[in-house]
Design a protein around this motif. Structure first.
Motif, short mmCIF file in Angstrom:
data_model
loop_
_atom_site.label_atom_id
_atom_site.label_comp_id
_atom_site.label_asym_id
_atom_site.label_seq_id
_atom_site.Cartn_x
_atom_site.Cartn_y
_atom_site.Cartn_z
N ASP A 1 -2.52 -4.42 9.02
CA ASP A 1 -3.93 -4.05 8.83
C ASP A 1 -4.19 -2.71 9.53
OD1 ASP A 1 -6.70 -4.34 8.21
OD2 ASP A 1 -7.03 -4.91 10.30
N ARG B 1 2.67 -5.34 3.93
CA ARG B 1 1.98 -6.11 4.98
C ARG B 1 1.90 -7.58 4.58
NH1 ARG B 1 -4.63 -5.86 5.62
NH2 ARG B 1 -4.82 -7.66 7.00
N ARG C 1 0.83 -1.21 0.00
CA ARG C 1 0.00 0.00 0.00
C ARG C 1 0.87 1.26 0.00
NH1 ARG C 1 -5.15 -0.57 3.93
NH2 ARG C 1 -5.91 -2.58 3.23
N ASP D 1 -4.39 1.35 7.68
CA ASP D 1 -5.55 2.25 7.78
C ASP D 1 -5.12 3.61 8.33
OD1 ASP D 1 -7.39 0.40 6.84
OD2 ASP D 1 -8.87 0.92 8.38
MN MN Z 1 -7.99 -3.35 7.04
#
Ligand code: MN
Ligand code: IPM
Length: 369
Positions: free
Chosen positions: A243, A135, A107, A247
């Motif tokens: 995770d 990740r 990401r 975010d």
């Molecule tokens: Mn997530």
């Protein structure tokens, strides 16, 4: 080049943003003489409604028989807030990750000058942030042994050396192409799995002497991402920590609607905007399709079409700098989801630039869309 792409639009705004990504891919195809063939399949809530299964076997088959998967979003409020539900959209996602061996979720977090004011952080903290999170996606506490009895429940975090090393190699290689700083985020002061990550990654660092390797505990990393996000280049971490931190990182730059992701697989890789299904906006033609379009650009990179991917990225950047965007960006010229898709496809197919005076911009756009 000829490529077969599985298209899984999914739920909520998934279908409308994916439609725009396809327009842009077709524009790239036209201009550079590539053939993209699309194989549509159901996933998530729509698949549950049709078949009772969030990842039907035909969908999985389609994914396994194509060169890449373009994924929209999954999730609908009717499946949330009811822990007793046996079938939920997320199960489809987790099964897809496992079946396709999607071990690395990537990401990137990029800043756009024009949008800095939308960031929850002060502009000087966020200007110039350019980081990417690696990740781990197919192991750890998400996939470890678990169980529930009457008065207790447990989940296990488990990692093998092989699982750690394959994503760590990918992260080191990414760092080599970037600013050469790799930060391993873990909880090695408490967890055995984290200590294993640290010792293996430290050993691997000898193979990448140019990369500066840092270690950071996850609680500190959560803080540092807010206080001084510019320090990060490549962040490597396990499934659960990734995770949470991804975010957090996704809101730093002010528009989640712009952030793409890639999940690199042992079989087929998946490319997906990170914004989720946003059911309130579904069908309204207001969602920002740029994250989906930038995900398609990551897919082109994976195909080895770096030039084409770069053209998509620079066109989007250019459009944003001109103050054009979907409603949530409070842009000077607000367009709908489909208009953004039409405009980007047109600019790319015809190799047109918007380098004209601001007074003529609206008029020019109206001739395009
Ligand atoms: Mn997530
Ligand atoms: C994500 C999502 C998923 C995850 C959910 C929907 C299972 O939050 O892709 O980050 O936790 O991995």
């Amino acid at each position: 080049m000829k490529k077969k792409i599985a298209v899984l639009p999914g739920d909520g705004i998934g279908p409308e943003v994916i439609e725009q990504a396809i327009k842009v891919l077709d524009a790239i195809g036209d201009r550079f003489n590539h053939q993209f063939e699309y194989c549509f399949a159901d996933v998530g809530g729509v698949a549950i409604d049709k078949t009772g299964n969030p990842l039907p076997d035909e969908t999985l088959e389609t994914c396994l028989n194509t060169d890449a998967v373009l994924f929209g979003a999954i999730g609908h409020p009717k499946f949330d807030n009811d822990p007793s539900l046996k079938v939920r959209p997320e199960q489809g996602l987790l099964r897809m990750r496992k079946e396709l061996g999607l071990f690395a979720n990537i990401r990137p977090v990029t800043t756009y000058k024009k949008l800095l004011h939308l960031s929850p952080l002060k502009e000087d903290k966020v200007a110039g942030v350019d980081l990417v999170i690696y990740r781990e996606l197919t192991s750890g506490i998400y996939f470890g042994e678990r169980g529930t009895s009457e008065n207790s429940a447990f989940d296990t975090c488990f990692y093998t050396v092989e699982e750690i090393e394959r994503i760590a190699h990918a992260a080191f290689q990414a760092a080599m192409k970037r600013r050469k700083i790799l930060t391993l985020v873990d909880k090695a002061n408490v967890l055995d799995t984290s200590r294993l990550w640290r010792s293996r990654v430290q050993k691997m660092a000898a193979e990448y002497p140019e990369v500066t390797l840092n270690f950071m505990y996850v609680d500190n990393a959560a803080m540092q991402l807010i206080q001084y996000p510019k320090q990060f280049d490549v962040v490597l971490t396990s499934n659960m920590f990734g995770d949470i931190l991804s975010d957090e990182a996704s809101v730093l730059t002010g528009s989640m609607g712009l952030l793409p992701s890639a999940s690199i697989g042992l079989k087929t890789s998946v490319f997906e905007p990170i914004h989720g299904s946003f059911p309130q906006a579904a069908g309204e033609d207001v969602a920002n399709p740029m994250a989906a379009i930038l995900s398609a650009a990551m897919m082109l990179d994976e195909f080895g079409l770096q030039k084409e991917a770069r053209i998509i990225r620079t066109t989007i950047k250019h459009v944003l700098e001109k103050g054009i965007g979907t409603p949530e960006l409070n842009a000077r010229i607000t367009l709908s989801c489909s208009q953004v898709g039409d405009m980007l496809a047109h600019l790319i197919a015809e190799d047109i630039s918007l380098d004209i005076g601001e007074d003529r911009l609206a008029e020019k756009i109206s001739t395009i869309i």
